[in-house]
Design a protein around this motif. Structure first.
Motif, PDB file in Angstrom:
ATOM      1  N   GLN A  27      11.222  20.083 -35.523  1.00 18.21           N
ATOM      2  CA  GLN A  27      11.056  21.519 -35.346  1.00 18.21           C
ATOM      3  C   GLN A  27      12.396  22.228 -35.249  1.00 18.21           C
ATOM      4  OE1 GLN A  27       7.895  21.999 -32.442  1.00 18.21           O
ATOM      5  NE2 GLN A  27       6.429  21.207 -33.928  1.00 18.21           N
ATOM      6  N   GLY A  66      13.178  22.991 -38.672  1.00 21.73           N
ATOM      7  CA  GLY A  66      12.375  24.143 -39.082  1.00 21.73           C
ATOM      8  C   GLY A  66      12.950  25.433 -38.521  1.00 21.73           C
ATOM      9  N   LYS A 121       8.129  24.838 -42.599  1.00 23.93           N
ATOM     10  CA  LYS A 121       9.399  25.330 -43.135  1.00 23.93           C
ATOM     11  C   LYS A 121      10.379  24.185 -43.383  1.00 23.93           C
ATOM     12  CE  LYS A 121       9.544  30.132 -41.466  1.00 23.93           C
ATOM     13  NZ  LYS A 121       9.865  30.884 -42.692  1.00 23.93           N
ATOM     14  N   ALA A 122      10.398  23.224 -42.471  1.00 19.91           N
ATOM     15  CA  ALA A 122      11.292  22.083 -42.665  1.00 19.91           C
ATOM     16  C   ALA A 122      10.865  21.300 -43.898  1.00 19.91           C
ATOM     17  CB  ALA A 122      11.280  21.188 -41.421  1.00 19.91           C
TER      18      ALA A 122
END
Ligand SMILES: [Zn+2]
Length: 477
Positions: A164, A167, A453-454
């Motif tokens: 995260q 991300g 997103k990552a």
């Protein structure tokens, strides 16, 4: 990088001895290559651990009585103080010079600063591997895979946190891009600085696609379970299904050389279709309302060269909010409804309208051919004729009617454009189906966004960029 081969060979000889001794101590009669490899890997891990410790301890042998503090004050040498980091060689403890006593109350270890080390934390070298596992499988599963690769344990929480964090870095990059582009209202004023920096030649034809991965669209039985953050979100949820992950992709097309065409592509080539494949895919995604997502759509478009491309083509499956965004930001683009969605609808109409398989087949073949040739008016007439027999046919009058100019497939094919939105569907599949929806995954909104997103950064070949930013993390924070 160049290494001193002689020294490497010496270490190799030493390691071979270490492995031999270790195997002898086990007292086994037969040893197979797999076991030798395993013992060697474990020895290399310990060697790396020891080497990293040495390296960090040797890095500041020269000790000053006083150094300057970041605040401008003075720091006095205290002693060599121990710190621990979690690296690709497992937990490494090392002693380094520590300075304190400034009026600001902060201490300092110059070695940590120089190498971007956060004591007690995961190093960027380990973070890149841990987060890569975290975008590919469930956090718990990642833990098991990582044990295989690294030969030591990393907790599920660490995998989650590091994934995260990647991300979050992507989110920051997205926000930065949005900030740079939000005051620009037309393609002619797309951020000039960016354009001048870019050494990339302008894409001749740039494609864009957007989709929302609703559970039904992504084809999975399991819903992405996301809890609302607060009461306000709960209220929004009643009005709009904003918790769908919206995904977009910018890409270019290139001809597939005949020698590298798949059987399916060769079929296509025989029907005189252009055989294209996508390249330079750049995915972007968010869980946001359409208006907010539009800003990201615009910003990433500027970065992808939408302002410099001679021709801009959008291929989408036809949701209204998507065409609205395209019309708002890129009014002069070419718009195409995904061929497969448009053709599949005819199949469904035929199924609903005809009980007789021959009639059904005949109708579908004729009307699909009309659609293929871009004769959308004939498709609409054919649906009109069935509107008493089929609800779907009646509903489809608006679908084909609203999209006439977006369905001139003969024209689009002649121009050599993609007519299918396979790229974005593949993106939805890879981000949503293969990660957000896998077994054991349960998300809060932020966790889902950051992981998506990552993963989008990885699919866009932007991983290295994130890793670089991550390695500056303690300094940037
Ligand atoms: Zn200070």
């Amino acid at each position: 990088m160049k290494y001193n081969i002689e020294k490497i060979n010496q270490i190799g000889n030493l390691l071979a001895e270490v492995v031999e001794e270790a195997l002898e101590m086990k007292g086994q009669e037969e040893v197979l290559i797999g076991e030798i490899e395993m013992v060697l890997r474990e020895s290399l891990l310990k060697t790396g651990n020891s080497a990293l410790q040495c390296f960090l301890e040797n890095a500041d042998r020269k000790i000053e009585a006083e150094i300057e503090c970041a605040c401008g004050g003075r720091l006095k040498y205290q002693r060599r103080r121990e710190a621990t980091i979690w690296s690709v060689f497992d937990k490494v403890s090392y002693k380094r010079a520590y300075y304190a006593g400034c009026t600001c109350g902060k201490g300092c270890a110059p070695v940590d600063q120089r190498y971007g080390i956060e004591p007690g934390k995961v190093t960027s070298g380990l973070a890149r591997l841990v987060s890569l596992c975290g975008i590919k499988e469930a956090f718990d599963g990642s833990r098991k895979s990582l044990k295989e690769f690294l030969l030591f344990e990393v907790s599920e929480n660490t995998v989650r946190a590091e994934t995260q964090k990647m991300g979050e870095l992507q989110r920051q990059a997205d926000l930065e891009l949005i900030k740079e582009t939000q005051n620009e209202s037309s393609l002619h004023t797309c951020p000039v600085g960016k354009r001048e920096q870019s050494q990339e030649p302008a894409p001749e034809v740039l494609y864009g696609s957007i989709d929302a991965a609703t559970p039904a669209l992504a084809g999975g039985a399991r819903e992405v379970r996301i809890e609302p953050r607060n009461e306000k979100e709960k209220a929004v949820e009643d009005r709009e299904k904003w918790r769908d992950l919206k995904i977009g992709c910018w890409y270019e097309g290139e001809m597939v050389p005949q020698s590298r065409q798949s059987t399916r592509q060769k079929d296509k080539a025989q029907r005189a279709e252009v055989v294209l494949r996508a390249k330079n895919q750049k995915y972007f995604c968010d869980i946001e309302v359409a208006e907010q997502f539009g800003k990201l759509f615009w910003a990433t478009g500027c970065a992808a060269g939408a302002d410099r491309a001679r021709i801009l083509v959008f291929i989408c499956d036809g949701a209204i909010w998507i065409w609205n965004l395209i019309a708002h930001y890129y009014p002069n683009s070419i718009q195409i409804v995904d061929w497969y969605h448009a053709a599949d609808r005819l199949l469904r109409i035929a199924k609903e309208a005809f009980a007789n398989p021959d009639e059904r087949q005949a109708w579908r073949e004729r009307v699909t051919e009309d659609l293929w040739q871009g004769r959308v008016e004939l498709v609409i007439e054919a649906c009109q004729a069935l509107s008493m027999k089929s609800d779907l046919a009646r509903q489809s009058l608006a679908y084909y009617g609203d999209n006439i100019e977006r369905m001139r497939y003969a024209h689009f094919r002649a121009a050599g454009y993609f007519i299918g939105s396979g790229i974005i569907e593949s993106g939805c599949k890879q981000i949503v189906t293969q990660r957000l929806k896998i077994s054991g995954a349960q998300w809060n909104v932020d966790g889902a966004i950051l992981t998506a997103k990552a993963r989008a950064a990885w699919l866009s070949n932007d991983w290295e960029k994130l890793v670089k930013t991550r390695s500056l993390f303690p300094l940037a924070a």
